[in-house]
Design a protein around this motif. Structure first.
Motif, PDB file in Angstrom:
ATOM      1  N   CYS A  98      33.598  63.089 116.016  1.00 54.37           N
ATOM      2  CA  CYS A  98      34.035  61.726 116.385  1.00 54.37           C
ATOM      3  C   CYS A  98      34.619  61.004 115.182  1.00 54.37           C
ATOM      4  CB  CYS A  98      32.871  60.937 116.990  1.00 54.37           C
ATOM      5  SG  CYS A  98      32.454  61.512 118.648  1.00 54.37           S
TER       6      CYS A  98
ATOM      7  N   PHE B 282      19.971  62.798 125.597  1.00 58.03           N
ATOM      8  CA  PHE B 282      20.326  61.864 124.519  1.00 58.03           C
ATOM      9  C   PHE B 282      21.552  61.090 124.989  1.00 58.03           C
ATOM     10  CE2 PHE B 282      22.176  60.693 120.403  1.00 58.03           C
ATOM     11  CZ  PHE B 282      21.047  60.263 119.720  1.00 58.03           C
TER      12      PHE B 282
ATOM     13  N   VAL C  34      24.416  57.977 124.837  1.00 55.64           N
ATOM     14  CA  VAL C  34      25.175  57.201 123.853  1.00 55.64           C
ATOM     15  C   VAL C  34      26.182  56.325 124.598  1.00 55.64           C
ATOM     16  CG1 VAL C  34      26.604  57.361 121.761  1.00 55.64           C
ATOM     17  CG2 VAL C  34      25.001  59.215 122.296  1.00 55.64           C
TER      18      VAL C  34
ATOM     19  N   GLU D 186      28.175  65.033 129.668  1.00 55.58           N
ATOM     20  CA  GLU D 186      27.851  66.433 129.383  1.00 55.58           C
ATOM     21  C   GLU D 186      28.292  67.346 130.518  1.00 55.58           C
ATOM     22  OE1 GLU D 186      23.708  66.551 128.199  1.00 55.58           O
ATOM     23  OE2 GLU D 186      24.185  65.511 126.322  1.00 55.58           O
TER      24      GLU D 186
ATOM     25  N   SER E  84      20.897  67.246 127.079  1.00 54.47           N
ATOM     26  CA  SER E  84      20.309  66.826 125.797  1.00 54.47           C
ATOM     27  C   SER E  84      19.297  65.699 125.970  1.00 54.47           C
ATOM     28  CB  SER E  84      21.413  66.341 124.856  1.00 54.47           C
ATOM     29  OG  SER E  84      21.928  65.090 125.292  1.00 54.47           O
TER      30      SER E  84
ATOM     31  N   PRO F 188      24.633  57.283 113.480  1.00 58.01           N
ATOM     32  CA  PRO F 188      26.068  57.263 113.161  1.00 58.01           C
ATOM     33  C   PRO F 188      26.846  58.267 114.008  1.00 58.01           C
ATOM     34  CG  PRO F 188      24.822  58.345 111.405  1.00 58.01           C
ATOM     35  CD  PRO F 188      23.828  57.955 112.454  1.00 58.01           C
ATOM     36  N   PRO F 189      28.155  58.080 114.150  1.00 62.21           N
ATOM     37  CA  PRO F 189      28.949  59.027 114.949  1.00 62.21           C
ATOM     38  C   PRO F 189      28.967  60.419 114.314  1.00 62.21           C
ATOM     39  CG  PRO F 189      30.368  57.399 113.857  1.00 62.21           C
ATOM     40  CD  PRO F 189      28.953  56.978 113.624  1.00 62.21           C
ATOM     41  N   CYS F 190      29.050  61.444 115.160  1.00 62.38           N
ATOM     42  CA  CYS F 190      29.068  62.825 114.665  1.00 62.38           C
ATOM     43  C   CYS F 190      30.380  63.107 113.930  1.00 62.38           C
ATOM     44  CB  CYS F 190      28.878  63.804 115.821  1.00 62.38           C
ATOM     45  SG  CYS F 190      30.356  64.005 116.846  1.00 62.38           S
TER      46      CYS F 190
ATOM     47  N   CYS G 160      31.528  63.332 123.590  1.00 58.06           N
ATOM     48  CA  CYS G 160      30.749  62.221 123.031  1.00 58.06           C
ATOM     49  C   CYS G 160      31.260  60.879 123.552  1.00 58.06           C
ATOM     50  CB  CYS G 160      30.868  62.203 121.516  1.00 58.06           C
ATOM     51  SG  CYS G 160      30.036  63.553 120.679  1.00 58.06           S
ATOM     52  N   ALA G 161      30.382  59.879 123.478  1.00 59.26           N
ATOM     53  CA  ALA G 161      30.720  58.524 123.927  1.00 59.26           C
ATOM     54  C   ALA G 161      31.899  57.941 123.133  1.00 59.26           C
ATOM     55  CB  ALA G 161      29.507  57.621 123.742  1.00 59.26           C
ATOM     56  N   GLU G 162      31.890  58.149 121.828  1.00 59.75           N
ATOM     57  CA  GLU G 162      32.922  57.545 120.984  1.00 59.75           C
ATOM     58  C   GLU G 162      34.312  58.070 121.344  1.00 59.75           C
ATOM     59  OE1 GLU G 162      30.101  58.930 120.126  1.00 59.75           O
ATOM     60  OE2 GLU G 162      29.258  58.079 118.283  1.00 59.75           O
TER      61      GLU G 162
ATOM     62  N   ASN H 191      28.630  59.231 126.690  1.00 58.48           N
ATOM     63  CA  ASN H 191      28.743  60.694 126.597  1.00 58.48           C
ATOM     64  C   ASN H 191      28.621  61.321 127.981  1.00 58.48           C
ATOM     65  OD1 ASN H 191      25.981  59.857 126.374  1.00 58.48           O
ATOM     66  ND2 ASN H 191      25.389  61.871 125.627  1.00 58.48           N
TER      67      ASN H 191
HETATM   68  N1  THU Z   1      26.771  62.406 121.160  1.00 58.05           N
HETATM   69  C1  THU Z   1      27.604  61.340 121.238  1.00 58.05           C
HETATM   70  O1  THU Z   1      27.941  60.859 122.330  1.00 58.05           O
HETATM   71  N2  THU Z   1      28.076  60.829 120.090  1.00 58.05           N
HETATM   72  C2  THU Z   1      27.796  61.298 118.846  1.00 58.05           C
HETATM   73  O2  THU Z   1      28.376  60.852 117.859  1.00 58.05           O
HETATM   74  C3  THU Z   1      26.776  62.330 118.685  1.00 58.05           C
HETATM   75  C4  THU Z   1      26.337  63.012 119.919  1.00 58.05           C
HETATM   76  C5  THU Z   1      26.284  63.005 122.410  1.00 58.05           C
HETATM   77  C6  THU Z   1      26.825  64.377 122.677  1.00 58.05           C
HETATM   78  C7  THU Z   1      25.752  64.965 123.551  1.00 58.05           C
HETATM   79  O3  THU Z   1      26.005  64.579 124.901  1.00 58.05           O
HETATM   80  C8  THU Z   1      24.486  64.285 123.092  1.00 58.05           C
HETATM   81  O4  THU Z   1      24.892  63.141 122.372  1.00 58.05           O
HETATM   82  C9  THU Z   1      23.602  65.149 122.190  1.00 58.05           C
HETATM   83  O5  THU Z   1      24.331  65.684 121.139  1.00 58.05           O
END
Ligand code: THU
Length: 160
Positions: A115, A44, A46, A64, A42, A110-112, A73-75, A62
């Protein structure tokens, strides 16, 4: 028929510098933890830092996987690690920082939903609110005094 309303209140800080010093320090640990993110798919990354009732801080990032849904996810990495290392100790505060490698992420992330669900389990279990602070790489930081603010009408495990 009736209508119900749920009101959520958040505090917005202009930047990490405006945070109370203990939260500023926690956010800096989340920023450090984000460096350990493994996000080749991603791009992306966190970081999350959890302050426990006993003063310990547990971090996560996070992680992957080529089999995408196997990543975490990181949280959740952070709270599950906290629950594993310190069972029975309440989670007080979670600081979260997130950003993309493709562009500078300026708005708070914000957290998904997954999470939020996972954090809500801890809030219900410990019967005390968990404060959540989240930000992008730069800019504003949003504070929620409880996970319940972020997940209205949450799933009630006592009905199981
Ligand atoms: N991700 C998190 O670590 N926390 C979230 O609350 C949203 C998404 C991570 C999951 C994945 O590795 C990447 O961000 C893209 O979705």
């Amino acid at each position: 028929m009736r209508k119900i309303e749920r009101l959520s209140e958040f505090t917005v800080y202009n930047s990490i510098d405006e945070l109370p010093s203990n939260i500023n320090a926690l956010m800096k640990k989340a920023i450090e933890a984000r460096k350990n993110s493994y996000a080749p798919y991603s791009r992306f990354s966190v970081g999350a830092a959890v302050l426990m009732e006993n003063g310990e801080v547990v971090t996560g990032s996070n992680q992957e996987n080529a089999s995408y849904p196997s990543g975490l996810c990181a949280e959740r990495t952070a709270i599950y690690s906290a629950g594993s290392q310190f069972p029975g100790i309440a989670l007080k505060t979670i600081a979260i920082v997130a950003g993309s490698k493709n562009k500078k992420t300026k708005k708070p992330i914000p957290p998904c939903g997954a999470c939020r669900q996972a954090i809500s389990e801890y809030e219900l279990k410990q019967d005390s609110p968990i404060s959540i602070f989240f930000m992008g790489e730069v800019g504003e930081v949003v504070q929620s005094d409880s996970l319940a603010n972020l997940l209205p009408l949450l799933f009630d495990p006592s009905e199981l």
